[in-house]
Design a protein around this motif. Structure first.
Motif, short mmCIF file in Angstrom:
data_model
loop_
_atom_site.label_atom_id
_atom_site.label_comp_id
_atom_site.label_asym_id
_atom_site.label_seq_id
_atom_site.Cartn_x
_atom_site.Cartn_y
_atom_site.Cartn_z
N GLY A 77 0.80 -1.21 0.00
CA GLY A 77 0.00 0.00 0.00
C GLY A 77 0.83 1.27 0.00
O GLY A 77 1.99 1.28 0.43
N TYR A 78 0.24 2.32 -0.49
CA TYR A 78 0.83 3.67 -0.43
C TYR A 78 0.90 4.06 1.04
O TYR A 78 -0.12 4.06 1.73
CB TYR A 78 -0.04 4.62 -1.23
CG TYR A 78 0.37 6.07 -1.23
CD1 TYR A 78 1.71 6.44 -1.29
CD2 TYR A 78 -0.60 7.08 -1.19
CE1 TYR A 78 2.07 7.79 -1.31
CE2 TYR A 78 -0.24 8.42 -1.22
CZ TYR A 78 1.10 8.76 -1.28
OH TYR A 78 1.46 10.09 -1.30
N ARG A 80 0.90 6.70 2.79
CA ARG A 80 -0.02 7.72 3.28
C ARG A 80 -1.48 7.29 3.17
O ARG A 80 -2.35 7.91 3.78
CB ARG A 80 0.17 9.02 2.50
CG ARG A 80 1.54 9.66 2.69
CD ARG A 80 1.63 10.95 1.91
NE ARG A 80 2.95 11.56 2.04
CZ ARG A 80 3.30 12.68 1.42
NH1 ARG A 80 2.43 13.31 0.64
NH2 ARG A 80 4.52 13.16 1.58
N GLN A 81 -1.74 6.29 2.37
CA GLN A 81 -3.10 5.80 2.16
C GLN A 81 -3.01 4.29 1.92
O GLN A 81 -3.06 3.82 0.79
CB GLN A 81 -3.74 6.51 0.96
CG GLN A 81 -5.21 6.21 0.76
CD GLN A 81 -5.76 6.93 -0.46
OE1 GLN A 81 -5.17 7.90 -0.95
NE2 GLN A 81 -6.89 6.46 -0.95
N PRO A 82 -2.85 3.50 2.98
CA PRO A 82 -2.54 2.07 2.84
C PRO A 82 -3.51 1.28 1.99
O PRO A 82 -3.13 0.26 1.42
CB PRO A 82 -2.54 1.58 4.30
CG PRO A 82 -2.21 2.80 5.11
CD PRO A 82 -2.87 3.94 4.39
N GLU A 83 -4.76 1.74 1.88
CA GLU A 83 -5.72 1.00 1.06
C GLU A 83 -5.44 1.14 -0.43
O GLU A 83 -5.96 0.37 -1.25
CB GLU A 83 -7.15 1.46 1.36
CG GLU A 83 -7.66 0.98 2.71
CD GLU A 83 -7.58 -0.53 2.85
OE1 GLU A 83 -8.07 -1.23 1.94
OE2 GLU A 83 -7.03 -1.01 3.85
N LEU A 84 -4.65 2.13 -0.80
CA LEU A 84 -4.29 2.33 -2.20
C LEU A 84 -3.10 1.44 -2.54
O LEU A 84 -1.98 1.67 -2.09
CB LEU A 84 -3.94 3.80 -2.46
CG LEU A 84 -3.45 4.14 -3.87
CD1 LEU A 84 -4.50 3.80 -4.92
CD2 LEU A 84 -3.05 5.61 -3.96
N LEU A 105 2.51 9.34 -8.14
CA LEU A 105 2.66 9.67 -6.72
C LEU A 105 4.06 10.17 -6.38
O LEU A 105 4.36 10.43 -5.21
CB LEU A 105 2.36 8.43 -5.87
CG LEU A 105 0.92 7.91 -5.92
CD1 LEU A 105 0.82 6.55 -5.23
CD2 LEU A 105 -0.04 8.90 -5.29
N THR A 115 7.64 -0.61 3.83
CA THR A 115 6.33 -1.23 3.62
C THR A 115 6.48 -2.64 3.08
O THR A 115 5.77 -3.57 3.51
CB THR A 115 5.50 -0.38 2.64
OG1 THR A 115 5.36 0.95 3.16
CG2 THR A 115 4.12 -0.97 2.43
#
Length: 240
Positions: A77-78, A80-84, A105, A115
């Motif tokens: 995940g990204y 800053r936005q783990p769902e992405l 990004l 990560t």
């Protein structure tokens, strides 16, 4: 790639599916004519396991059950936005990134090292939970069917297919009940054959194509694998 067509005695496809088990039963009927006897069925947990259970059960011959196991994957995940999801990793494979998304990004692969390591650790935990010390079935020179409950972005499926390809299967098939049309077409480059029952262009999430789409636990996965192992043992007339 095989699309849903009302050919012969194959069942028609009506969306939404009742649940993953029903989707697996319909999917299995579309796989039967492909001469996949002896194929190893690998489910992407957690959602792919109930689908794959039905596929393996249907493809089993008397006294010769189709091997069923899981191939564990993790989304990267990204931060800053783990769902992405910006990538994914599968056991036995290397991280696979969406480089177009990384560029948008302003990220490099190196920026995701932490990560990736965290997801590797969770991947190892799940492998141990689902399989213990038992290795994956031998895949070299065999037909392998990778099964999931659906394809949205396709990140985890891509990582799984590449990890399996490294093990030298003679034929690699991706089988899913439903997937986003663009993603399904992209998967043609990753598998020898893609079997999908429905590929709607208007696609928000996999769950929208199921009436019941409950979240599954590790216990659900282990329970299904144990049920199938007991079935295998009974079919072979041996104890597990």
């Amino acid at each position: 790639m095989r699309w849903n067509r009302n050919e012969g005695d194959r069942p028609s496809v009506r969306l939404p599916f009742t649940d993953r088990a029903e989707a697996g039963r319909v999917l299995a009927e579309w796989l039967v004519p492909l001469d996949l006897d002896g194929a190893v069925v690998l489910a992407l947990p957690r959602g792919g396991v109930p689908v794959a259970f039905e596929v393996a059960r249907r493809l089993s011959a008397p006294g010769r059950p189709a091997p069923l196991d899981v191939l564990v994957t993790r989304k990267i995940g990204y931060p800053r936005q783990p769902e992405l999801g910006v990538g994914a990793i599968a056991e036995g494979g290397e991280p696979v990134f969406d480089h177009d998304l990384l560029a948008r990004l302003s990220l490099e692969e190196a920026d995701l090292a932490g990560t990736v390591e965290a997801e590797r650790a969770e991947l190892v935990r799940r492998v141990r939970a689902y399989r213990g010390d038992r290795p994956l079935p031998a895949l070299k020179g065999r037909s392998v069917i990778v099964v999931d409950d659906g394809l949205a972005t396709g990140g985890t499926a891509r990582a799984a297919l590449r990890a399996v390809r490294r093990r030298g299967p003679s034929r690699l098939v991706l089988a899913v009940p439903v997937g986003a049309a663009e993603t399904v077409r992209a998967m043609e480059r990753e598998a020898d054959e893609v079997v999908v029952l429905a590929a709607p262009w208007s696609f928000r999430a996999v769950g929208q194509w199921y009436r019941r789409f409950e979240q599954l636990s590790d216990g659900d996965v282990i329970g299904l694998l144990d049920r199938y192992a007991a079935r295998e043992a009974a079919a072979r007339g041996t104890d597990r």
